[in-house]
Design a protein around this motif. Structure first.
Motif, PDB file in Angstrom:
ATOM      1  N   MET A  33       0.940  -1.112   0.078  1.00  0.00           N
ATOM      2  CA  MET A  33      -0.131   0.032  -0.010  1.00  0.00           C
ATOM      3  C   MET A  33       0.796   1.173  -0.036  1.00  0.00           C
ATOM      4  SD  MET A  33      -2.818  -1.529  -0.073  1.00  0.00           S
ATOM      5  CE  MET A  33      -4.151  -0.117  -0.037  1.00  0.00           C
ATOM      6  N   LEU A  34       0.502   2.201  -0.738  1.00  0.00           N
ATOM      7  CA  LEU A  34       1.306   3.433  -0.893  1.00  0.00           C
ATOM      8  C   LEU A  34       0.814   4.586   0.158  1.00  0.00           C
ATOM      9  CD1 LEU A  34       1.329   4.223  -4.724  1.00  0.00           C
ATOM     10  CD2 LEU A  34       3.220   3.912  -3.294  1.00  0.00           C
ATOM     11  N   VAL A  35       1.387   4.819   1.024  1.00  0.00           N
ATOM     12  CA  VAL A  35       1.315   5.835   2.024  1.00  0.00           C
ATOM     13  C   VAL A  35       2.058   6.845   2.135  1.00  0.00           C
ATOM     14  CG1 VAL A  35       1.065   5.583   4.584  1.00  0.00           C
ATOM     15  CG2 VAL A  35       0.754   3.578   3.705  1.00  0.00           C
ATOM     16  N   GLU A  36       1.396   7.989   2.218  1.00  0.00           N
ATOM     17  CA  GLU A  36       2.076   9.237   2.338  1.00  0.00           C
ATOM     18  C   GLU A  36       3.029   9.622   3.727  1.00  0.00           C
ATOM     19  OE1 GLU A  36       1.444  14.002   1.051  1.00  0.00           O
ATOM     20  OE2 GLU A  36      -0.236  13.049   1.500  1.00  0.00           O
ATOM     21  N   GLY A  37       4.127  10.229   3.489  1.00  0.00           N
ATOM     22  CA  GLY A  37       5.071  10.168   4.422  1.00  0.00           C
ATOM     23  C   GLY A  37       6.188   9.205   4.623  1.00  0.00           C
ATOM     24  N   ILE A  38       7.219   9.869   5.216  1.00  0.00           N
ATOM     25  CA  ILE A  38       8.476   9.049   5.102  1.00  0.00           C
ATOM     26  C   ILE A  38       8.906   8.665   6.650  1.00  0.00           C
ATOM     27  CG2 ILE A  38      10.753   8.827   4.598  1.00  0.00           C
ATOM     28  CD1 ILE A  38       9.092   8.891   2.280  1.00  0.00           C
ATOM     29  N   THR A  39       8.912   7.368   7.102  1.00  0.00           N
ATOM     30  CA  THR A  39       9.026   7.090   8.355  1.00  0.00           C
ATOM     31  C   THR A  39      10.626   6.283   8.449  1.00  0.00           C
ATOM     32  OG1 THR A  39       8.235   4.820   8.313  1.00  0.00           O
ATOM     33  CG2 THR A  39       6.853   6.739   9.093  1.00  0.00           C
ATOM     34  N   GLY A  40      11.051   5.903   7.208  1.00  0.00           N
ATOM     35  CA  GLY A  40      12.124   4.944   7.381  1.00  0.00           C
ATOM     36  C   GLY A  40      11.850   3.572   7.717  1.00  0.00           C
ATOM     37  N   ARG A  41      10.809   3.332   7.961  1.00  0.00           N
ATOM     38  CA  ARG A  41      10.627   1.817   8.413  1.00  0.00           C
ATOM     39  C   ARG A  41      10.394   1.341   6.950  1.00  0.00           C
ATOM     40  NH1 ARG A  41       5.603  -0.896  11.817  1.00  0.00           N
ATOM     41  NH2 ARG A  41       6.421  -2.869  11.576  1.00  0.00           N
ATOM     42  N   TYR A  42       9.610   1.706   6.144  1.00  0.00           N
ATOM     43  CA  TYR A  42       9.512   1.072   4.886  1.00  0.00           C
ATOM     44  C   TYR A  42      10.267   1.449   3.484  1.00  0.00           C
ATOM     45  CZ  TYR A  42       5.670  -0.148   7.765  1.00  0.00           C
ATOM     46  OH  TYR A  42       4.776  -0.463   8.856  1.00  0.00           O
ATOM     47  N   GLU A  43      10.154   0.840   2.493  1.00  0.00           N
ATOM     48  CA  GLU A  43      10.954   1.250   1.178  1.00  0.00           C
ATOM     49  C   GLU A  43       9.941   2.472   0.824  1.00  0.00           C
ATOM     50  OE1 GLU A  43      11.694  -1.766  -1.612  1.00  0.00           O
ATOM     51  OE2 GLU A  43      12.090  -3.122  -0.231  1.00  0.00           O
ATOM     52  N   ASP A  45       8.681   4.694  -2.225  1.00  0.00           N
ATOM     53  CA  ASP A  45       7.973   4.390  -3.566  1.00  0.00           C
ATOM     54  C   ASP A  45       9.074   4.761  -4.605  1.00  0.00           C
ATOM     55  OD1 ASP A  45       5.880   3.324  -5.414  1.00  0.00           O
ATOM     56  OD2 ASP A  45       5.932   5.536  -5.762  1.00  0.00           O
ATOM     57  N   THR A  46       9.365   4.309  -5.747  1.00  0.00           N
ATOM     58  CA  THR A  46      10.185   4.636  -6.861  1.00  0.00           C
ATOM     59  C   THR A  46       9.496   5.993  -7.706  1.00  0.00           C
ATOM     60  OG1 THR A  46       9.271   2.972  -8.396  1.00  0.00           O
ATOM     61  CG2 THR A  46      11.527   2.506  -6.914  1.00  0.00           C
ATOM     62  N   THR A  47       8.341   6.098  -7.728  1.00  0.00           N
ATOM     63  CA  THR A  47       7.615   7.155  -8.567  1.00  0.00           C
ATOM     64  C   THR A  47       7.363   8.208  -7.795  1.00  0.00           C
ATOM     65  OG1 THR A  47       5.669   5.882  -8.694  1.00  0.00           O
ATOM     66  CG2 THR A  47       7.088   5.529 -10.417  1.00  0.00           C
ATOM     67  N   LEU A  48       6.782   8.151  -6.420  1.00  0.00           N
ATOM     68  CA  LEU A  48       6.238   9.069  -5.490  1.00  0.00           C
ATOM     69  C   LEU A  48       7.069   9.343  -4.484  1.00  0.00           C
ATOM     70  CD1 LEU A  48       2.456   7.967  -5.730  1.00  0.00           C
ATOM     71  CD2 LEU A  48       3.500  10.036  -6.922  1.00  0.00           C
ATOM     72  N   PRO A  49       8.205  10.123  -4.494  1.00  0.00           N
ATOM     73  CA  PRO A  49       9.123  10.172  -3.490  1.00  0.00           C
ATOM     74  C   PRO A  49       8.923  10.542  -2.187  1.00  0.00           C
ATOM     75  CG  PRO A  49       9.216  12.457  -4.859  1.00  0.00           C
ATOM     76  CD  PRO A  49       8.247  11.157  -5.526  1.00  0.00           C
ATOM     77  N   ASP A  50       7.638  11.100  -1.931  1.00  0.00           N
ATOM     78  CA  ASP A  50       7.115  11.415  -0.583  1.00  0.00           C
ATOM     79  C   ASP A  50       6.260  10.227   0.096  1.00  0.00           C
ATOM     80  OD1 ASP A  50       8.274  13.960  -0.545  1.00  0.00           O
ATOM     81  OD2 ASP A  50       6.653  14.871  -1.259  1.00  0.00           O
ATOM     82  N   TYR A  51       6.362   9.113  -0.785  1.00  0.00           N
ATOM     83  CA  TYR A  51       5.374   7.959  -0.149  1.00  0.00           C
ATOM     84  C   TYR A  51       6.288   6.490   0.042  1.00  0.00           C
ATOM     85  CZ  TYR A  51       0.982  10.122  -1.707  1.00  0.00           C
ATOM     86  OH  TYR A  51       0.107  10.918  -1.833  1.00  0.00           O
ATOM     87  N   GLU A  52       5.774   5.980   1.123  1.00  0.00           N
ATOM     88  CA  GLU A  52       6.361   4.537   1.202  1.00  0.00           C
ATOM     89  C   GLU A  52       5.580   3.525   0.947  1.00  0.00           C
ATOM     90  OE1 GLU A  52       9.237   5.121   5.417  1.00  0.00           O
ATOM     91  OE2 GLU A  52       7.096   5.082   5.718  1.00  0.00           O
ATOM     92  N   VAL A  53       5.970   2.310   0.729  1.00  0.00           N
ATOM     93  CA  VAL A  53       5.062   1.124   0.318  1.00  0.00           C
ATOM     94  C   VAL A  53       5.197   0.386   1.282  1.00  0.00           C
ATOM     95  CG1 VAL A  53       5.075  -0.759  -1.187  1.00  0.00           C
ATOM     96  CG2 VAL A  53       5.998   1.383  -1.998  1.00  0.00           C
TER      97      VAL A  53
END
Length: 175
Positions: A33-43, A45-53
């Motif tokens: 799931m694409l989630v906005e915000g960077i926690t550093g816990r998840y990878e 996203d390659t196309t949305l730089p402010d999102y984690e997967v």
């Protein structure tokens, strides 16, 4: 899937997947799931730089969301079918499955969202009636002025409007 109304802007709703840290999303990739915000816990996203997967297996449940900020109650994802109890908002979805809300949960969340927007629909009806009422009032004022100009008496106008001669005079004499 999302829901919207034709009577209230700012009220698009959807069933959001909920991450362990409480973030919500409705978008996904094959990896999660694409989630906005960077926690550093998840990878990232390659196309949305402010999102984690967030991996599908880590999604803890689902919750209704509306773009106005409304949130429904959590539908908890439980690890086994034996623990599932829709009445208590506990739903089993195998960890290897995509973490979008199961159809029954999405339908239930959609019903909750409809309850959320119901007052806006009722108010939209009031707004429409008020517009019609104001327009009818303006039309009545113009029609009374035309009747008076054509020689009608206040008694004639009052009778036609369902009010007394005096009430008609008080309402329209200065217009």
């Amino acid at each position: 899937m999302s829901w919207s109304t034709d009577y209230s802007e700012g009220h698009e709703g959807w069933a959001a997947s909920v991450t362990p840290d409480g973030r919500r999303t409705g978008s996904s990739t094959g990896q999660g799931m694409l989630v906005e915000g960077i926690t550093g816990r998840y990878e990232r996203d390659t196309t949305l730089p402010d999102y984690e997967v967030v991996p599908h297996r880590e999604i803890i449940g689902w919750q209704g969301q509306c773009e106005c900020g409304w949130q429904g109650e959590l539908w908890e994802r439980v690890p086994s079918a034996e623990e599932a109890d829709a009445g208590r908002r506990k739903v089993h979805l195998p960890l290897e499955k995509s973490a979008h809300a199961p159809e029954a949960v999405e339908d239930a969340i959609g019903d909750e969202w409809l309850e959320h927007v119901a007052p806006f629909g009722a108010v939209a009806g009031v707004e429409a009636a008020a517009r019609d009422y104001a327009q009818a009032g303006r039309r009545l004022d113009k029609t009374v002025a035309a009747a008076k100009a054509a020689g009608a008496t206040w008694a004639d106008i009052g009778r036609a409007a369902g009010i007394t001669r005096q009430a008609a005079h008080e309402r329209w004499a200065d217009k």
